[in-house]
Design a protein around this motif. Sequence first.
Motif, PDB file in Angstrom:
ATOM      1  N   GLU A 118       0.830  -1.205   0.000  1.00 33.79           N
ATOM      2  CA  GLU A 118       0.000   0.000   0.000  1.00 33.79           C
ATOM      3  C   GLU A 118       0.867   1.259   0.000  1.00 33.79           C
ATOM      4  O   GLU A 118       0.582   2.223  -0.732  1.00 33.79           O
ATOM      5  N   GLN A 119       1.918   1.258   0.815  1.00 32.57           N
ATOM      6  CA  GLN A 119       2.823   2.403   0.825  1.00 32.57           C
ATOM      7  C   GLN A 119       3.488   2.588  -0.537  1.00 32.57           C
ATOM      8  O   GLN A 119       3.598   3.706  -1.046  1.00 32.57           O
ATOM      9  N   TYR A 123       3.345   5.828  -3.234  1.00 36.56           N
ATOM     10  CA  TYR A 123       4.479   6.525  -3.835  1.00 36.56           C
ATOM     11  C   TYR A 123       4.387   6.481  -5.365  1.00 36.56           C
ATOM     12  O   TYR A 123       4.676   7.473  -6.043  1.00 36.56           O
ATOM     13  N   ALA A 124       3.988   5.338  -5.906  1.00 35.87           N
ATOM     14  CA  ALA A 124       3.914   5.197  -7.358  1.00 35.87           C
ATOM     15  C   ALA A 124       2.876   6.140  -7.959  1.00 35.87           C
ATOM     16  O   ALA A 124       3.071   6.691  -9.049  1.00 35.87           O
ATOM     17  N   GLU A 125       1.790   6.354  -7.241  1.00 35.09           N
ATOM     18  CA  GLU A 125       0.724   7.219  -7.758  1.00 35.09           C
ATOM     19  C   GLU A 125       1.119   8.690  -7.762  1.00 35.09           C
ATOM     20  O   GLU A 125       0.523   9.489  -8.498  1.00 35.09           O
ATOM     21  N   GLN A 146      11.263   7.435 -17.742  1.00 37.43           N
ATOM     22  CA  GLN A 146      11.985   7.724 -16.517  1.00 37.43           C
ATOM     23  C   GLN A 146      11.014   8.280 -15.488  1.00 37.43           C
ATOM     24  O   GLN A 146      10.068   8.991 -15.824  1.00 37.43           O
ATOM     25  N   THR A 147      11.230   7.928 -14.238  1.00 39.04           N
ATOM     26  CA  THR A 147      10.326   8.347 -13.179  1.00 39.04           C
ATOM     27  C   THR A 147      11.050   9.261 -12.196  1.00 39.04           C
ATOM     28  O   THR A 147      12.135   8.933 -11.729  1.00 39.04           O
ATOM     29  N   ILE A 148      10.434  10.415 -11.925  1.00 39.00           N
ATOM     30  CA  ILE A 148      10.941  11.296 -10.878  1.00 39.00           C
ATOM     31  C   ILE A 148      10.341  10.813  -9.567  1.00 39.00           C
ATOM     32  O   ILE A 148       9.134  10.921  -9.336  1.00 39.00           O
ATOM     33  N   LEU A 149      11.166  10.248  -8.720  1.00 39.75           N
ATOM     34  CA  LEU A 149      10.675   9.565  -7.535  1.00 39.75           C
ATOM     35  C   LEU A 149      10.288  10.541  -6.432  1.00 39.75           C
ATOM     36  O   LEU A 149      10.986  11.524  -6.188  1.00 39.75           O
ATOM     37  N   THR A 238       4.105  -2.844  -9.014  1.00 42.48           N
ATOM     38  CA  THR A 238       4.314  -1.504  -8.473  1.00 42.48           C
ATOM     39  C   THR A 238       5.794  -1.142  -8.475  1.00 42.48           C
ATOM     40  O   THR A 238       6.164   0.011  -8.743  1.00 42.48           O
ATOM     41  N   MET A 239       6.647  -2.113  -8.181  1.00 41.59           N
ATOM     42  CA  MET A 239       8.085  -1.855  -8.260  1.00 41.59           C
ATOM     43  C   MET A 239       8.466  -1.422  -9.676  1.00 41.59           C
ATOM     44  O   MET A 239       9.269  -0.498  -9.869  1.00 41.59           O
ATOM     45  N   ALA A 240       7.891  -2.080 -10.682  1.00 37.99           N
ATOM     46  CA  ALA A 240       8.196  -1.732 -12.068  1.00 37.99           C
ATOM     47  C   ALA A 240       7.613  -0.375 -12.451  1.00 37.99           C
ATOM     48  O   ALA A 240       8.163   0.330 -13.294  1.00 37.99           O
TER      49      ALA A 240
END
Length: 323
Positions: A118-119, A123-125, A146-149, A238-240
Amino acid sequence: HGCSVMQIAYLIMRETKIKELLRPLDTLAVLTAALCHDIDHPGVSNDYLIKSSNPLALLYNDHSVLENHHSRTTFDVLRMPSNDILKELSREEKVQVRRSIVGGILATDMVHHMHYCEQLRGYAETADKTSSCPALDNSNNDHPPQTILPFDVTKESDRQFLVDILIHASDLSGQALKPELAQQWGERVLQEFKDLAEREGAEGLPVAPFMQGLEEPLRRAKTQQTFVSYVIVPLWSTMADLFPELSVLHDNVQRNLQNYNKAVDKCTAELPQLELNVGMPMSPTRKSAPGSPLGRQAMNSPAAIALKEKVESGPVKVDKNGS
């Protein structure tokens, strides 16, 4: 298993933007915790230790019994002069690394799995996906975005979450490996469950449903199918999403799920013939979800029990979002 988990954790740090978020001490904690997260494992579950009133369960008050034992044993080993890899650190740095290692090992307790998922999804959303970047599988020229985390590297809590999820995901990476390796890891854990079920039965202890009847091919296939569908797919999808470089591992998960679906179909198709040959029906497949195929804990949290009720009689189809 410890070496495999450490290798996957190292790979994730090397190939994703996590390496830009963690400090050197965090990296040290990840590698140490990953390698040692199951040290001195007795080959039984937390549930067994609690039900049998094992001294470890009494020592740790039934809370993350094995994980606390692994953490304590890790530092017993590190206290030996020949093993003291932390001796050059300052007192403050030692405290920080110890806190991170303990947190990372405790994160492998499967009772926390749904909370971490869930956490991670939260973060992914909130992540911002922009330009492209290379993936682990460099044979594909269509690079994922690319994802800006959405992590604040100045916050210890954010970095500790990354340490925890890195180790937890790596611990559950057996079914994110290539099918031939995933099959071997899965078979080893199913055998461990079968052995534990026999031990519990011999001692007059209640046996978890998912560990019963694992001598039956259909039960074994459905156990793996259910576990991958409801535990592994949501985590690695979600990791991906957060770390597109890990798409190759998510693709492996999907391939392994397809293989378990096919195995269930094959066993189901052969069921009438098996009944005819044996002369009596096979016992029905119980609706159950196993614990981590690389970890060794039984999943007995309310969230895990809820997962057991979702099992369907046929192949389970799950998209990348786990829906």
